[in-house]
Design an enzyme around this catalytic site. Structure first.
Site, PDB file in Angstrom:
ATOM      1  N   ARG A 192      -0.735  15.051  13.104  1.00  0.00           N
ATOM      2  CA  ARG A 192       0.258  14.497  12.169  1.00  0.00           C
ATOM      3  C   ARG A 192       0.777  15.651  11.312  1.00  0.00           C
ATOM      4  O   ARG A 192       0.236  15.964  10.261  1.00  0.00           O
ATOM      5  CB  ARG A 192      -0.365  13.393  11.312  1.00  0.00           C
ATOM      6  CG  ARG A 192      -0.607  12.126  12.101  1.00  0.00           C
ATOM      7  CD  ARG A 192      -1.150  11.001  11.245  1.00  0.00           C
ATOM      8  NE  ARG A 192      -0.189  10.513  10.261  1.00  0.00           N
ATOM      9  CZ  ARG A 192      -0.444   9.506   9.425  1.00  0.00           C
ATOM     10  NH1 ARG A 192      -1.600   8.894   9.460  1.00  0.00           N
ATOM     11  NH2 ARG A 192       0.467   9.108   8.559  1.00  0.00           N
ATOM     12  N   PRO A 193       1.845  16.293  11.780  1.00  0.00           N
ATOM     13  CA  PRO A 193       2.326  17.502  11.096  1.00  0.00           C
ATOM     14  C   PRO A 193       2.982  17.180   9.754  1.00  0.00           C
ATOM     15  O   PRO A 193       3.405  16.051   9.517  1.00  0.00           O
ATOM     16  CB  PRO A 193       3.367  18.060  12.075  1.00  0.00           C
ATOM     17  CG  PRO A 193       3.840  16.887  12.863  1.00  0.00           C
ATOM     18  CD  PRO A 193       2.704  15.914  12.919  1.00  0.00           C
ATOM     19  N   CYS A 200      -5.498   8.201   8.471  1.00  0.00           N
ATOM     20  CA  CYS A 200      -5.415   7.740   9.866  1.00  0.00           C
ATOM     21  C   CYS A 200      -4.910   8.864  10.754  1.00  0.00           C
ATOM     22  O   CYS A 200      -3.858   9.443  10.483  1.00  0.00           O
ATOM     23  CB  CYS A 200      -4.406   6.589   9.999  1.00  0.00           C
ATOM     24  SG  CYS A 200      -5.080   4.978   9.610  1.00  0.00           S
ATOM     25  N   ASP A 258       3.725   0.371  12.241  1.00  0.00           N
ATOM     26  CA  ASP A 258       2.464  -0.107  11.654  1.00  0.00           C
ATOM     27  C   ASP A 258       2.161  -1.556  12.030  1.00  0.00           C
ATOM     28  O   ASP A 258       1.113  -2.090  11.661  1.00  0.00           O
ATOM     29  CB  ASP A 258       2.495   0.056  10.123  1.00  0.00           C
ATOM     30  CG  ASP A 258       2.491   1.518   9.716  1.00  0.00           C
ATOM     31  OD1 ASP A 258       2.176   2.369  10.565  1.00  0.00           O
ATOM     32  OD2 ASP A 258       2.823   1.818   8.547  1.00  0.00           O
ATOM     33  N   LYS A 270       0.828  -1.222   0.000  1.00  0.00           N
ATOM     34  CA  LYS A 270       0.000   0.000   0.000  1.00  0.00           C
ATOM     35  C   LYS A 270       0.858   1.265   0.000  1.00  0.00           C
ATOM     36  O   LYS A 270       0.666   2.162  -0.820  1.00  0.00           O
ATOM     37  CB  LYS A 270      -0.907   0.008   1.236  1.00  0.00           C
ATOM     38  CG  LYS A 270      -1.571   1.349   1.489  1.00  0.00           C
ATOM     39  CD  LYS A 270      -2.446   1.343   2.712  1.00  0.00           C
ATOM     40  CE  LYS A 270      -1.774   1.757   3.996  1.00  0.00           C
ATOM     41  NZ  LYS A 270      -1.659   3.199   4.237  1.00  0.00           N
ATOM     42  N   ASN A 271       1.816   1.335   0.933  1.00  0.00           N
ATOM     43  CA  ASN A 271       2.536   2.595   1.095  1.00  0.00           C
ATOM     44  C   ASN A 271       3.525   2.860  -0.041  1.00  0.00           C
ATOM     45  O   ASN A 271       3.967   3.996  -0.217  1.00  0.00           O
ATOM     46  CB  ASN A 271       3.202   2.659   2.474  1.00  0.00           C
ATOM     47  CG  ASN A 271       2.158   2.846   3.568  1.00  0.00           C
ATOM     48  OD1 ASN A 271       1.008   3.206   3.283  1.00  0.00           O
ATOM     49  ND2 ASN A 271       2.523   2.589   4.815  1.00  0.00           N
ATOM     50  N   ASP A 302       5.320  19.645   8.623  1.00  0.00           N
ATOM     51  CA  ASP A 302       6.283  20.753   8.577  1.00  0.00           C
ATOM     52  C   ASP A 302       7.588  20.364   7.874  1.00  0.00           C
ATOM     53  O   ASP A 302       8.186  21.181   7.158  1.00  0.00           O
ATOM     54  CB  ASP A 302       6.564  21.284   9.996  1.00  0.00           C
ATOM     55  CG  ASP A 302       6.969  20.190  10.970  1.00  0.00           C
ATOM     56  OD1 ASP A 302       6.410  19.078  10.881  1.00  0.00           O
ATOM     57  OD2 ASP A 302       7.855  20.430  11.813  1.00  0.00           O
TER      58      ASP A 302
HETATM   59  C1  EPZ Z   1       4.019   6.854   6.899  1.00  0.00           C
HETATM   60  O1  EPZ Z   1       3.289   7.957   7.430  1.00  0.00           O
HETATM   61  C2  EPZ Z   1       3.032   5.745   6.693  1.00  0.00           C
HETATM   62  N1  EPZ Z   1       2.017   6.203   5.741  1.00  0.00           N
HETATM   63  C3  EPZ Z   1       2.393   5.361   8.032  1.00  0.00           C
HETATM   64  O2  EPZ Z   1       1.606   4.204   7.797  1.00  0.00           O
HETATM   65  C4  EPZ Z   1       3.496   4.994   9.031  1.00  0.00           C
HETATM   66  O3  EPZ Z   1       2.930   4.815  10.307  1.00  0.00           O
HETATM   67  C5  EPZ Z   1       4.563   6.086   9.108  1.00  0.00           C
HETATM   68  O4  EPZ Z   1       5.035   6.421   7.779  1.00  0.00           O
HETATM   69  C6  EPZ Z   1       5.765   5.677   9.943  1.00  0.00           C
HETATM   70  O5  EPZ Z   1       6.343   4.520   9.409  1.00  0.00           O
HETATM   71  C7  EPZ Z   1       2.275   6.137   4.436  1.00  0.00           C
HETATM   72  O6  EPZ Z   1       3.318   5.725   3.974  1.00  0.00           O
HETATM   73  C8  EPZ Z   1       1.175   6.591   3.523  1.00  0.00           C
HETATM   74  P1  EPZ Z   1       6.256   9.924   9.067  1.00  0.00           P
HETATM   75  P2  EPZ Z   1       3.960   9.406   7.474  1.00  0.00           P
HETATM   76  O7  EPZ Z   1       6.353  11.221   8.349  1.00  0.00           O
HETATM   77  O8  EPZ Z   1       4.836   9.536   6.307  1.00  0.00           O
HETATM   78  C9  EPZ Z   1       6.850  13.115  12.650  1.00  0.00           C
HETATM   79  C10 EPZ Z   1      -0.298   2.877   7.819  1.00  0.00           C
HETATM   80  O9  EPZ Z   1      -0.901   2.348   8.791  1.00  0.00           O
HETATM   81  N2  EPZ Z   1       6.769  14.136  11.593  1.00  0.00           N
HETATM   82  O10 EPZ Z   1       7.297   8.901   8.829  1.00  0.00           O
HETATM   83  O11 EPZ Z   1       2.870  10.393   7.654  1.00  0.00           O
HETATM   84  C11 EPZ Z   1       5.511  12.426  12.869  1.00  0.00           C
HETATM   85  O12 EPZ Z   1       4.681  13.161  13.726  1.00  0.00           O
HETATM   86  C12 EPZ Z   1       0.178   4.305   7.919  1.00  0.00           C
HETATM   87  O13 EPZ Z   1      -0.076   2.303   6.749  1.00  0.00           O
HETATM   88  C13 EPZ Z   1       6.903  15.467  11.914  1.00  0.00           C
HETATM   89  O14 EPZ Z   1       7.108  15.831  13.077  1.00  0.00           O
HETATM   90  O15 EPZ Z   1       4.818   9.289   8.802  1.00  0.00           O
HETATM   91  C14 EPZ Z   1       5.924  11.095  13.390  1.00  0.00           C
HETATM   92  O16 EPZ Z   1       6.179  11.183  14.768  1.00  0.00           O
HETATM   93  C15 EPZ Z   1      -0.322   4.984   9.139  1.00  0.00           C
HETATM   94  N3  EPZ Z   1       6.828  16.387  10.914  1.00  0.00           N
HETATM   95  C16 EPZ Z   1       7.266  10.813  12.690  1.00  0.00           C
HETATM   96  O17 EPZ Z   1       7.725  12.091  12.225  1.00  0.00           O
HETATM   97  C17 EPZ Z   1       6.607  16.023   9.620  1.00  0.00           C
HETATM   98  O18 EPZ Z   1       6.557  16.909   8.750  1.00  0.00           O
HETATM   99  C18 EPZ Z   1       7.201   9.861  11.513  1.00  0.00           C
HETATM  100  O19 EPZ Z   1       6.168  10.242  10.622  1.00  0.00           O
HETATM  101  C19 EPZ Z   1       6.463  14.667   9.300  1.00  0.00           C
HETATM  102  C20 EPZ Z   1       6.554  13.733  10.310  1.00  0.00           C
END
Ligand code: EPZ
Length: 432
Positions: free
Chosen positions: A123-124, A117, A306, A22-23, A126
């Site tokens: 879920r920032p 989700c 996940d 999916k991702n 930034d």
């Molecule tokens: C991806 O989300 C996945 N989604 C999520 O899977 C998964 O939980 C996550 O990566 C972590 O592995 C997709 O690929 C579509 P991140 P993403 O940016 O990219 C912080 C599922 O169940 N952060 O890696 O949104 C954030 O808050 C889904 O399939 C910032 O602070 O996650 C988190 O603590 C749910 N600022 C950490 O980084 C930002 O700009 C990791 O988030 C971006 C993120």
């Protein structure tokens, strides 16, 4: 309202075929925008998140032809819209990849903040926006619409304070056609990052280092169409591995890359589950009550966040006390309330859960709070004696292809039942 009804307590035997990731799919589909050409993508999972992304591309002017339910031909030559309203982005988190893809192709994008989700916290994005700015884009947030515009995009060094899958993908998309060299430091290393890089390179991009924490992208003038097959879904495979370990039995999980599953395999083995690895399949054999372990969810190659709810559910039925910590998300234990209704003994303290294994769950009316929480509810229902009814199953269908068929194939007694609204409430209250 549609709900899953599971008559649990049966061991699982048989085989499950894993779908495409999916991702990876939700990053690669918007990446086709950069080709300005025709791409044929195989092994796309037929799930709601993909359908939402395809719908958005069609509305933008792309032509999408289903060769079959898992192969799409996407023609992005005649895209005419750079503005993606909230009506289109509210159903899927990954719609934020349209920012990177449109910016990369047109130097302009206007995309509503995404839905998808939410684990009960913020879920920032930034990091994504700071990254675009480093490439030379001017970013404004106009009432929830992110507006990104650049005269030209120029390569730069971008360091993320925290590993972010989404920000890594978005900067890769925006940078492939930027002038010069972009270096992403502290990049995500997930298998779908490598898959996206392979896809971009097949279209003519110059991306190196994917799979390490430094990704280098040397901008190219143009890209072209290609044919590509998406990798198997690490999390879908892991979910069925843990389901078989929790419900007991003997299940062969096919069409996987065992290397992507190593952290899950290691934890199951530590708890006493037999995991046999073959070239492209893993077999789970579980016949006695498993033991406990300590799990810390971390970015790849750590244990995937996940898989955290599914693993916690398995540990809630194992012998002894386990500690599960989520090192990625601040608030991903909301689903524990649902497990408690079934008799689980889990105490959440901030980003950690102390899980005291109980011998069995009892059936109860439960809810899928989000996609992976929903997967955990399925596992809980399979393990509980009696009839479990799960509501808000659209979360599960966002990410698991043919979930009923796959589970029935290994002996799970599961049905999707459409409860009329009022009677539905009664049915849930009476369940179990
Ligand atoms: C991806 O989300 C996945 N989604 C999520 O899977 C998964 O939980 C996550 O990566 C972590 O592995 C997709 O690929 C579509 P991140 P993403 O940016 O990219 C912080 C599922 O169940 N952060 O890696 O949104 C954030 O808050 C889904 O399939 C910032 O602070 O996650 C988190 O603590 C749910 N600022 C950490 O980084 C930002 O700009 C990791 O988030 C971006 C993120």
């Amino acid at each position: 309202m549609e709900k899953f009804v599971i008559n649990g307590g049966k061991k699982l035997y048989g085989e499950i075929d894993i779908s495409g990731a999916k991702n990876a799919a939700v990053a690669i589909i918007p990446a086709t925008i950069l080709a300005e050409d025709i791409c044929r993508i195989e092994n796309i999972p037929d799930i709601r998140d993909v359908q939402v992304m395809v719908r958005i591309l069609i509305d933008m002017g792309a032509t999408v032809r289903y060769i079959n339910s898992n192969t799409l031909e996407i023609d992005t030559r005649y895209i005419r819209s750079f503005v993606i309203p909230y009506e289109m982005t509210k159903y899927s988190r990954s719609s934020y990849y349209l920012l990177g893809a449109l910016l990369g192709r047109y130097n302009y994008a206007k995309v509503a903040m995404p839905g998808g989700c939410n684990f009960g916290g913020v879920r920032p994005i930034d990091f994504h926006l700071k990254g675009f700015a480093k490439l030379g884009a001017k970013i404004t947030n106009d009432n929830g619409m992110i507006d990104a515009e650049a005269e030209s995009l120029n390569g730069n060094v971008i360091y993320f304070d925290k590993v972010s899958v989404g920000a890594t993908v978005n900067i890769m998309l925006a940078a492939v056609k930027a002038r010069g060299l972009t270096i992403i430091e502290n990049a995500a290393r997930e298998p779908h990052i490598i898959d996206l890089a392979n896809f971009l390179n097949l279209m003519g991009a110059n991306v190196t280092g994917a799979g390490t924490d430094v990704i280098k992208i040397r901008g190219v003038r143009s890209l072209h169409g290609c044919q590509y097959s998406i990798i198997p879904d690490q999390i879908e495979a892991g979910t069925y591995m843990v389901a078989a370990a929790a419900a007991k039995g003997n299940v062969l999980i096919k069409n996987v890359i065992p290397k992507h599953l190593e952290s899950i395999t290691a934890k199951l083995r530590e708890c006493g589950v037999t995991v046999e690895e073959n070239d492209d399949s893993v077999r789970i054999i579980s016949d006695t009550r498993s033991g406990s372990c300590k799990v810390t969810a971390m970015p790849h190659p750590g244990f995937p966040t996940d898989m955290q709810p599914q693993m916690t559910t398995f540990l809630a039925l194992s012998e002894g006390t386990s500690i599960v910590t989520d090192g990625v998300w601040d608030n991903r234990f909301r689903y524990v309330d649902q497990l408690s209704k079934m008799g689980a003994s889990i105490q959440v303290e901030g980003k950690a859960a102390i899980v005291t294994g109980v011998e069995k769950f009892h059936a109860a009316p439960i809810r899928a709070d989000d996609l992976r929480a929903g997967a955990a509810m399925l596992i809980a229902g399979m393990c509980a004696e009696g009839r479990t009814v799960i509501e808000e199953i659209y979360h599960i269908e966002r990410g698991y292809e043919k979930v009923i068929e796959k589970l029935r194939g290994v002996g799970v007694d599961i049905d999707k039942v459409d409860f009329p609204d009022d009677d539905g409430k009664k049915a849930v209250n009476n369940a179990g």
